[in-house]
Structures are given as C-alpha cells and as structure tokens.
Design a protein around this motif. Structure first.
Motif, PDB file in Angstrom:
ATOM      1  N   ASP A 140     -31.566 -26.540 -23.501  1.00  0.00           N
ATOM      2  CA  ASP A 140     -32.824 -26.917 -22.862  1.00  0.00           C
ATOM      3  C   ASP A 140     -32.836 -28.350 -22.343  1.00  0.00           C
ATOM      4  O   ASP A 140     -32.730 -28.595 -21.140  1.00  0.00           O
ATOM      5  N   ILE A 144     -30.497 -29.958 -19.586  1.00  0.00           N
ATOM      6  CA  ILE A 144     -30.360 -29.215 -18.325  1.00  0.00           C
ATOM      7  C   ILE A 144     -31.654 -29.332 -17.526  1.00  0.00           C
ATOM      8  O   ILE A 144     -32.732 -29.097 -18.071  1.00  0.00           O
ATOM      9  N   LYS A 184     -35.325 -33.162 -16.391  1.00  0.00           N
ATOM     10  CA  LYS A 184     -36.556 -33.786 -16.902  1.00  0.00           C
ATOM     11  C   LYS A 184     -36.141 -34.938 -17.815  1.00  0.00           C
ATOM     12  O   LYS A 184     -35.378 -34.738 -18.761  1.00  0.00           O
ATOM     13  N   LYS A 188     -31.672 -20.879 -17.616  1.00  0.00           N
ATOM     14  CA  LYS A 188     -32.429 -22.096 -17.308  1.00  0.00           C
ATOM     15  C   LYS A 188     -32.029 -22.616 -15.933  1.00  0.00           C
ATOM     16  O   LYS A 188     -32.883 -23.044 -15.148  1.00  0.00           O
ATOM     17  N   GLU A 221     -41.363 -27.917 -11.118  1.00  0.00           N
ATOM     18  CA  GLU A 221     -42.428 -27.178 -11.802  1.00  0.00           C
ATOM     19  C   GLU A 221     -43.723 -27.183 -11.008  1.00  0.00           C
ATOM     20  O   GLU A 221     -44.799 -27.406 -11.546  1.00  0.00           O
ATOM     21  N   ARG A 258     -40.785 -22.722 -13.209  1.00  0.00           N
ATOM     22  CA  ARG A 258     -40.269 -23.472 -14.348  1.00  0.00           C
ATOM     23  C   ARG A 258     -41.241 -23.494 -15.526  1.00  0.00           C
ATOM     24  O   ARG A 258     -40.836 -23.672 -16.667  1.00  0.00           O
ATOM     25  N   LEU A 312     -40.600 -21.779 -18.849  1.00  0.00           N
ATOM     26  CA  LEU A 312     -39.797 -22.370 -19.937  1.00  0.00           C
ATOM     27  C   LEU A 312     -40.695 -22.888 -21.049  1.00  0.00           C
ATOM     28  O   LEU A 312     -40.224 -23.257 -22.118  1.00  0.00           O
ATOM     29  N   ASN A 313     -41.997 -22.937 -20.785  1.00  0.00           N
ATOM     30  CA  ASN A 313     -42.945 -23.372 -21.818  1.00  0.00           C
ATOM     31  C   ASN A 313     -43.428 -22.198 -22.670  1.00  0.00           C
ATOM     32  O   ASN A 313     -44.406 -22.355 -23.416  1.00  0.00           O
TER      33      ASN A 313
HETATM   34  N1  GLY Z   1     -37.997 -27.979 -21.302  1.00  0.00           N
HETATM   35  C1  GLY Z   1     -38.700 -27.391 -20.241  1.00  0.00           C
HETATM   36  C2  GLY Z   1     -38.139 -27.706 -18.896  1.00  0.00           C
HETATM   37  O1  GLY Z   1     -37.064 -28.249 -18.806  1.00  0.00           O
HETATM   38  O2  GLY Z   1     -38.775 -27.451 -17.904  1.00  0.00           O
END
Ligand code: GLY
Length: 345
Positions: free
Chosen positions: A126, A129, A132, A202, A212, A227, A230-231
């Motif tokens: 996570d 990658i 963020k 991912k 996002e 995105r 992913l939450n």
């Molecule tokens: N951990 C969530 C993201 O990378 O969007």
C-alpha cells in the motif's frame, strides 16, 4: 523476481517484488544522480546499496516522525550533503519512512527523484505504491502532503521475516482489503505472489485515478469510485485510530472496518449474509480482529466518522460492497451506522 509496472505515462515506474529484491536497487536507479540520500529509521536495520555516493539520514521512530519538523531536518541534511536536483532520495522502511522521505523529496529543490525500498508488508502492498506522501499536523493525520510518484519501488519479501509478528499481522489487514477489491483466493497464495497481486491491483487503480478525483462529485453511490476504493474498511479504522485509546495497529483497525463495512452494506440491503460471512472468513484466516475493542463508544465513533476527510457532502460516506462491487456511498444515515456498530460490540 516479479515485476509490476505502475502505468502513468512518462512517470511510469517498476515495482520489483521478491526474496532479496533489495539487492536489485542499483538496477532501478535512474541515470543521472551522483548522490543518494537514504532516509530510514534506526529500527528498520535494512542496508541498501545504490551504487552512488550515499549518506543515511535517520528520522525518529514511530508515527511521531511524520511531522513537518522531520521534513525540515531532512531537507537541511540533504543541503548539507550537497544533494542537487539531479540526485536521488531513497526511502527505506515502512509507511512512515516512505511518506516522509517521499514528501521531503517532493519539496526539496521543488522536487527530486525518490525510490522506495518498502520493508513492511503494509508498505509493500500500500503505502510505498502510488505516490501519496505527507505528514501529520496536531489537527489531524496526513493533512500536509503531495502526490509525488517514485521512480521505482522495491518490495523485498525476505526482510518481512524479521518483522515483529504483530507488525506483520497488521499488514495482513491491508491485504484482506485486496481480497474484496478483486484478488481471488488471496489467503491461499504464497507470499511473493500475494504481494505482487496486491501491488498489481493497486497499480491499476492508481493508473486510472492517480489523484483520487474520480469519486469527488455526486451523491449516493458512485460507480466509478477510482482510488477512493482503496479506503475500503478505512472509515471506521480511521475513527478507531483517531479516538486513539485502543491498542490497535492500523491493519487490525482495517480488519474490524472491513467486517463493519460488510455488515453495514447488508443493513442497507446491498449484499447478503454469504458475502458478510466471506468478510469474516478472510479476516479470521489472517487471525485479525473483527469486533470493536472493549469500551468503544459507537456515538463517539460515528461523530469521528462524520468528520472523516472523505466526507464531501451531507451524511456519512463509506466504501461499501454491493451488487456492482465496491463503490463510494454517500449520505448513509447515522442511525444505520450506529446500529451496525452495536452489532460489533
Ligand atoms: N492508501 C490509499 C492510497 O494510496 O490511495
């Protein structure tokens, strides 16, 4: 060694996954840099060789290191080392290190290249990658940051065997999330394959919605949630972490959050019992908790979930399972959120 590509046009990059992958760092260092600033934490204890003139900068241990002052200290250290815009930052560690090193790289000289060697399971599947980066403020987590894609990520599964068992298990909480995002039979895969499949998933989500933005507009369920998916499991997880008085690692909180999200989706008529049981099975296959910690107050948790940064309209916002798979769902009634919390006590 498995290789996954994060496809972002001219900012695309490889992710190397495998036992001993850290020894391939030199092969993914881009042409041009003369120096590398290696950012890590004392406790990480993973040595890397960039093939460049390198100096190691240790940030403090734990989440406290995710601060503006760490970034200032690093940037001043980089300047003292003579790091130029052509050079490289390398983050070696878990999510705290890659978030801080990535953010320092994003702002030093208005942006220098960064590569990550992720040394925790959570970091590998996570945090390292997708670009963020950021730090916390006293007012909240990850409030200051930047999207800053690395030039390469190394996921060395060999180093995972020296993680404290609870730290490793916490990573499994994020892994459980991918089982519902679309990696089939995840608990049955051997480790390198499981990590690579999570990274692949991912990477595809990040490629499609790097910043996002896909889920920002609209009310109710958003089918193209990008995105934000992913939450999944993270709305309750963040609330449990924000309240802060429970002995829960991030991945453990996500595990509870996944089971909660499934039960909430059932309450809203979006999924049936079989799918809820599937959530419970995956979480228990990873030996993770699926109940609220003792003493958790549903009213307090709902109040915190209402302030979650993913809330962009009225009501509560969750990523929820449903007939078309996972989606961002807005406007969830407080009553439904509360009653579902009560089921998990
Ligand atoms: N951990 C969530 C993201 O990378 O969007």
């Amino acid at each position: 060694m498995k290789q996954v590509r994060v496809d972002l046009g001219e900012r695309s990059y490889p992710v190397l996954v495998g036992h001993g992958a850290r020894h391939s760092l030199g092969s993914v260092v881009p042409a041009g840099p003369k120096k590398a600033a290696v950012v890590t934490q004392e406790a990480v204890g993973v040595l890397v060789e960039t093939g460049l003139e390198q100096r190691t900068f240790c940030i403090a241990g734990g989440e406290e290191a995710k601060s503006m002052s760490s970034v200032e200290d690093l940037c001043r250290g980089f300047a003292g080392f003579g790091l130029t815009r052509a050079d490289l930052v390398v983050g070696v560690g878990g999510g705290v290190v890659t978030d801080v090193a990535g953010f320092a790289a994003a702002v030093y000289h208005r942006g220098v290249r960064v590569a990550h060697v992720a040394t925790t399971l959570l970091g590998q599947i996570d945090a390292a990658i997708g670009g963020k980066t950021g730090v916390n403020l006293p007012e909240g987590k990850n409030l200051v940051g930047a999207f800053w894609q690395p030039v390469a990520v190394i996921c060395d599964t060999e180093v995972l065997s020296s993680l404290p068992p609870r730290e490793y298990r916490s990573g499994l909480g994020e892994m459980a999330k991918y089982a519902f995002l679309g990696v089939p039979d995840l608990p049955e895969l051997e480790l390198d394959e499981a990590v690579a499949r999570c990274v692949e998933l991912k990477a595809s989500i990040v490629s499609a919605d790097e910043r996002e933005t896909a889920s920002l507009a609209g009310q109710g369920a958003t089918s193209d949630s990008g995105r934000a998916l992913l939450n999944y499991g993270h709305t309750l997880a963040h609330a449990l972490e924000t309240v802060g008085q429970y002995d829960l690692r991030h991945g453990e909180a996500v595990a509870v959050g996944l089971v909660y999200a499934a039960r909430l989706a059932r309450r809203l008529g979006r999924i049936g019992d079989d799918r809820v049981e599937q959530h419970a099975r995956v979480v228990s296959a990873y030996d993770l908790p699926s109940r609220l910690p003792a003493g958790a107050d549903p009213v307090e948790l709902v109040a915190v979930m209402g302030r979650d940064k993913k809330v962009t309209g009225g009501g509560l916002t969750f990523v929820l399972d449903g007939p078309s798979g996972l989606e961002v769902v807005r406007g969830v009634a407080v009553e439904a959120a509360l009653s579902t919390l009560a089921e998990l006590k």
